[in-house]
Design a protein around this motif. Structure first.
Motif, mmCIF file in Angstrom:
data_model
loop_
_atom_site.group_PDB
_atom_site.id
_atom_site.type_symbol
_atom_site.label_atom_id
_atom_site.label_comp_id
_atom_site.label_asym_id
_atom_site.label_seq_id
_atom_site.Cartn_x
_atom_site.Cartn_y
_atom_site.Cartn_z
ATOM 1 N N LEU A 190 0.727 -1.093 0.203
ATOM 2 C CA LEU A 190 0.093 0.002 -0.056
ATOM 3 C C LEU A 190 0.898 1.288 -0.158
ATOM 4 C CD1 LEU A 190 -2.677 -0.962 2.500
ATOM 5 C CD2 LEU A 190 -3.079 -0.460 0.043
ATOM 6 N N ASN A 191 1.909 1.175 0.662
ATOM 7 C CA ASN A 191 2.582 2.369 0.913
ATOM 8 C C ASN A 191 3.301 2.847 -0.503
ATOM 9 O OD1 ASN A 191 2.531 2.776 3.600
ATOM 10 N ND2 ASN A 191 4.309 1.550 3.898
ATOM 11 N N LYS A 192 3.656 1.778 -1.567
ATOM 12 C CA LYS A 192 4.251 2.010 -2.713
ATOM 13 C C LYS A 192 2.866 2.278 -3.880
ATOM 14 C CE LYS A 192 6.218 -2.253 -3.217
ATOM 15 N NZ LYS A 192 6.953 -3.271 -3.569
ATOM 16 N N SER A 193 1.587 1.726 -3.531
ATOM 17 C CA SER A 193 0.727 2.012 -4.460
ATOM 18 C C SER A 193 -0.245 3.129 -4.271
ATOM 19 C CB SER A 193 0.057 0.656 -4.810
ATOM 20 O OG SER A 193 0.753 -0.395 -5.081
ATOM 21 N N LEU A 194 -0.718 3.434 -3.081
ATOM 22 C CA LEU A 194 -1.341 4.635 -2.825
ATOM 23 C C LEU A 194 -1.375 5.901 -3.815
ATOM 24 C CD1 LEU A 194 -2.455 4.216 0.882
ATOM 25 C CD2 LEU A 194 -3.509 3.219 -1.088
ATOM 26 N N ASP A 195 -0.103 6.200 -3.781
ATOM 27 C CA ASP A 195 0.075 7.339 -4.558
ATOM 28 C C ASP A 195 0.318 7.149 -6.286
ATOM 29 O OD1 ASP A 195 0.483 9.025 -2.533
ATOM 30 O OD2 ASP A 195 2.432 8.685 -2.326
ATOM 31 N N SER A 196 0.745 5.877 -6.905
ATOM 32 C CA SER A 196 1.043 5.594 -7.818
ATOM 33 C C SER A 196 -0.212 5.098 -8.436
ATOM 34 C CB SER A 196 2.111 4.434 -8.135
ATOM 35 O OG SER A 196 1.692 3.175 -7.495
ATOM 36 N N LYS A 197 -1.302 4.522 -7.450
ATOM 37 C CA LYS A 197 -2.288 4.163 -8.030
ATOM 38 C C LYS A 197 -2.157 2.846 -8.893
ATOM 39 C CE LYS A 197 -4.773 8.504 -7.732
ATOM 40 N NZ LYS A 197 -3.222 9.078 -7.213
ATOM 41 N N ASP A 198 -1.114 1.994 -8.841
ATOM 42 C CA ASP A 198 -0.785 0.685 -9.454
ATOM 43 C C ASP A 198 -0.976 -0.571 -8.535
ATOM 44 O OD1 ASP A 198 0.239 -1.193 -11.021
ATOM 45 O OD2 ASP A 198 2.128 -0.359 -11.409
ATOM 46 N N PHE A 199 -1.955 -1.011 -8.757
ATOM 47 C CA PHE A 199 -2.213 -2.128 -8.030
ATOM 48 C C PHE A 199 -2.150 -3.585 -8.843
ATOM 49 C CE2 PHE A 199 -4.230 1.266 -6.075
ATOM 50 C CZ PHE A 199 -4.092 0.927 -4.471
ATOM 51 N N SER A 200 -1.365 -3.547 -9.918
ATOM 52 C CA SER A 200 -1.009 -4.787 -10.860
ATOM 53 C C SER A 200 -0.372 -6.024 -10.318
ATOM 54 C CB SER A 200 -0.429 -4.022 -12.302
ATOM 55 O OG SER A 200 0.884 -3.405 -11.851
ATOM 56 N N HIS A 201 -0.185 -6.839 -10.970
ATOM 57 C CA HIS A 201 0.555 -7.932 -10.628
ATOM 58 C C HIS A 201 1.965 -7.693 -10.457
ATOM 59 C CE1 HIS A 201 -2.872 -10.759 -11.689
ATOM 60 N NE2 HIS A 201 -2.409 -11.100 -10.793
ATOM 61 N N SER A 202 2.263 -6.909 -11.724
ATOM 62 C CA SER A 202 3.557 -6.222 -11.831
ATOM 63 C C SER A 202 4.504 -5.519 -10.709
ATOM 64 C CB SER A 202 4.035 -5.471 -13.273
ATOM 65 O OG SER A 202 3.272 -4.270 -13.208
ATOM 66 N N ALA A 203 3.217 -4.862 -10.020
ATOM 67 C CA ALA A 203 3.559 -3.971 -8.806
ATOM 68 C C ALA A 203 3.605 -4.906 -7.378
ATOM 69 C CB ALA A 203 2.564 -2.784 -8.504
ATOM 70 N N GLY A 204 3.528 -6.214 -7.653
ATOM 71 C CA GLY A 204 3.640 -7.252 -6.468
ATOM 72 C C GLY A 204 2.124 -7.407 -5.815
ATOM 73 N N TRP A 205 1.167 -6.791 -6.473
ATOM 74 C CA TRP A 205 -0.141 -7.090 -5.930
ATOM 75 C C TRP A 205 -0.933 -8.348 -6.637
ATOM 76 C CZ3 TRP A 205 -2.783 -4.824 -1.961
ATOM 77 C CH2 TRP A 205 -2.360 -3.695 -1.581
ATOM 78 N N GLY A 206 -0.232 -9.499 -5.836
ATOM 79 C CA GLY A 206 -0.957 -11.041 -6.242
ATOM 80 C C GLY A 206 -2.274 -10.904 -5.851
ATOM 81 N N ASP A 207 -3.010 -12.006 -6.521
ATOM 82 C CA ASP A 207 -4.370 -11.878 -6.090
ATOM 83 C C ASP A 207 -4.751 -12.198 -4.580
ATOM 84 O OD1 ASP A 207 -4.700 -11.947 -8.961
ATOM 85 O OD2 ASP A 207 -4.498 -14.081 -9.123
ATOM 86 N N VAL A 208 -4.109 -12.739 -3.888
ATOM 87 C CA VAL A 208 -4.276 -13.184 -2.291
ATOM 88 C C VAL A 208 -4.096 -11.776 -1.952
ATOM 89 C CG1 VAL A 208 -3.555 -14.223 -0.274
ATOM 90 C CG2 VAL A 208 -3.924 -15.345 -2.432
ATOM 91 N N PRO A 209 -3.096 -10.911 -1.947
ATOM 92 C CA PRO A 209 -2.904 -9.824 -1.272
ATOM 93 C C PRO A 209 -3.898 -8.686 -1.774
ATOM 94 C CG PRO A 209 -0.267 -10.596 -1.942
ATOM 95 C CD PRO A 209 -1.671 -11.355 -2.747
#
Length: 601
Positions: A255-274
């Motif tokens: 979340l710390n990495k993605s809230l600003d970038s708005k990137d919740f993709s697989h490539s950003a580390g957001w697996g389906d479980v997380p």
């Protein structure tokens, strides 16, 4: 009061109907779980050679035939008196066969049967309240979990990437099963006294290659991190608290990495479980991670009265260190995932198979006795169609499923029950986290987390069986002949992906079957009320649940009852397994047999 009925419940195995009553606030106040299909496998096995059971019983279900084949083979081992002699390599082959089926079945349920509900348009509108971040999360849910035919507001969208990838892995795992069991579904590996095939070194290597490929999908799509990293920090964590903290810290870092970038993709580390773990739960997402919005699945599908629910595991996967043979009663120390009963307050007790019984008081069967042990089971179907009515409410008969209970208590069975009984660190840590924060730990969210986690429990155990314990070309069966089954009984206790599975068999003086009873996971989870009028697990979970998405976040919408769909599907229903019958002409008026229960006339 509004009556909301889902008939049929789709994306499950078998024919299933749920009827509910919903109050003006959109809360379900009553529910009936209706098994609609009457099948005849217990009838088919009457008068048959008992050795056929390991093959014929698999036709109960095309999704979990492996489990039925092993449960039947276990029952035959006791019937023939050879349970204590089954070779270690034969037991390991049963383990491997079942492990491959566990992984495939869980993948199918998570991604193909249950997952598409995450792409329900109600979540688009709910997440949109979170602005650009919410819209980005919705884009991921839709892009991962949309089914093959998917439209919103008349516009068509492609199937989700995770959905399609899981289908490929499902096929791959079925190929692995076929390598050692001839085919899938309905493989031919299991037999009384062991299995019929001893693998070669090449077979073992090929299975490992299949599993390696599947783990690549798990890394890229499911977890977003190495499975080894996840396993070491959860399943093999030194404490439940450390396992839960690992997941919470991992989610916070994402979340710390993605809230600003708005990137919740697989490539950003957001697996389906997380992704599901963060946004699926009010407690985890909103209260612990600080998100302003969630799908609130931890508030749905809970149990309101701990005195009326339990959690049951028969135990599964023979421990290799025990060597040849096994105890058919499944002591807790004999299985990798142990047997056990946990009450509604999460106190663990020793499992006792003698406490299992079934009620027909709210089912379409006829018997002077409301509750019977499977050893005395009678399955006489209602013969008058005028008496078969699913619409008369909770006090009537309304299902073709019986109502199993353990010492009088309905029980949830399946991955969550198994992981709690096992004391698996991540699930145990989550249970404590929910308890400490005033939430009941069993809900739609934790059911799905447990199913996801169980894959990561089974995989390392299976790799160890393949690489360290199984001997290529080893002895996998002991000799048996039909005379050994004369006037005998056998019980096969096992676990299907969906939960506790038991087969009970008896034979007469000619060694032919006189009694066959199967008590299956969906009978436990999706039963009608029992003889005390206590609702089944799914009925209890529905009562008190709000009918629409995220606790009616968009208001009450009777046309899109996600509260019903999420809750029912969280048990991975298999109604094809849950409803059976035998020929009522083979039972006299008292339901008695000179030796057992069934009378051959």
């Amino acid at each position: 009061m509004v009556q909301v009925t889902v008939d049929p419940v789709s994306r499950i195995e078998g024919h299933y109907r749920i009827n509910t009553e919903v109050n003006g606030e959109g809360v379900i106040t009553d529910a009936q779980s209706n098994g609609l299909q009457l099948r005849g496998f217990e009838r088919l096995l009457q008068h048959q050679d008992p050795r056929d059971a390991a093959l014929l019983s698999q036709r109960i279900c095309g999704v979990c035939p492996v489990s039925h084949g092993i449960a039947a083979a276990n029952a035959l081992d006791e019937l023939f008196g050879v349970a204590g002699e089954v070779p270690k390599d034969g037991l390991l082959m049963r383990n491997i066969h079942q492990a491959l089926n566990f992984i495939a079945s869980h993948a199918a349920h998570i991604y193909v049967l249950w997952g598409p509900d995450l792409a329900n348009p109600a979540y688009r509108d709910i997440l949109a309240k979170y602005g650009d971040v919410g819209n980005a999360v919705w884009k991921e849910l839709q892009g991962r979990f949309a089914p093959l035919i998917y439209q919103i507001d008349g516009a068509s969208y492609p199937a989700g990437s995770s959905y399609l990838g899981a289908i490929v892995e499902f096929r791959r795992l079925h190929e692995a099963i076929s390598l050692i069991a001839s085919k899938m579904p309905h493989p031919v590996l299991q037999h009384v006294g062991g299995v019929v095939y001893s693998p070669t070194v090449a077979d073992i290597g090929q299975i490992l290659s299949y599993v390696t490929k599947t783990m690549e999908f798990v890394k890229t799509f499911t977890l977003g991190v190495s499975p080894d990293t996840w396993i070491e920090n959860t399943y093999r964590a030194s404490s439940p608290q450390k396992a839960a903290n690992f997941v919470l810290n991992h989610l916070q870092e994402l979340l710390n990495k993605s809230l600003d970038s708005k990137d919740f993709s697989h490539s950003a580390g957001w697996g389906d479980v997380p992704l599901f773990a963060a946004f699926g739960s009010e407690l985890i997402g909103e209260k612990l991670l600080g998100l302003p919005i969630s799908m609130k699945m931890d508030l749905a599908g809970t149990y309101k009265d701990p005195d009326k629910i339990g959690f049951l595991s028969y135990g599964v996967f023979f421990k290799p260190e025990k060597g040849n043979g096994y105890d058919p009663t499944s002591p807790a120390d004999s299985r990798v995932i142990p047997s056990g009963y946990m009450n509604g307050y999460f106190k663990l007790e020793k499992f006792d198979y003698k406490k299992i019984s079934e009620s027909i008081s709210h089912s379409f069967y006829i018997d002077d006795v409301n509750d019977r042990s499977p050893w005395n089971g009678i399955t006489v179907p209602e013969g008058n169609p005028e008496n078969i009515d699913y619409t008369k409410g909770s006090k009537s008969r309304y299902s073709w499923a019986k109502a199993p209970h353990y010492n009088g208590i309905p029980c949830e069975v399946g991955p969550l029950a198994r992981m709690m009984v096992m004391g698996e660190p991540l699930v145990t840590g989550l249970v404590k986290t929910f308890q400490d924060n005033g939430y009941y730990p069993v809900n739609n969210y934790t059911r799905m987390i447990a199913r996801m986690q169980e894959i990561l429990v089974v995989v390392p155990e299976m790799i160890e069986w393949l690489t360290q314990d199984l001997q290529a070309g080893g002895k996998v069966a002991v000799h048996t002949d039909l005379s050994m089954a004369k006037s005998s009984t056998g019980m096969g206790l096992w676990e299907a992906p969906r939960g506790a599975l038991g087969h009970w068999i008896a034979t007469g003086s000619d060694s032919m079957v006189t009694l066959y009873q199967a008590v299956v996971p969906s009978t436990w989870n999706l039963a009608p009320r029992n003889s005390q009028g206590t609702p089944s697990p799914v009925e209890q979970a529905l009562i008190g649940t709000k009918i629409s998405a995220a606790e009616n976040a968009l208001g009450v919408d009777y046309s899109n009852p996600l509260g019903i769909l999420h809750t029912a599907r969280s048990y991975d229903p298999c109604l094809a397994c849950a409803v059976h019958t035998i020929d009522k002409t083979t039972i006299d008026k008292t339901g008695k047999h000179p030796d057992y229960t069934i009378k051959v006339l």
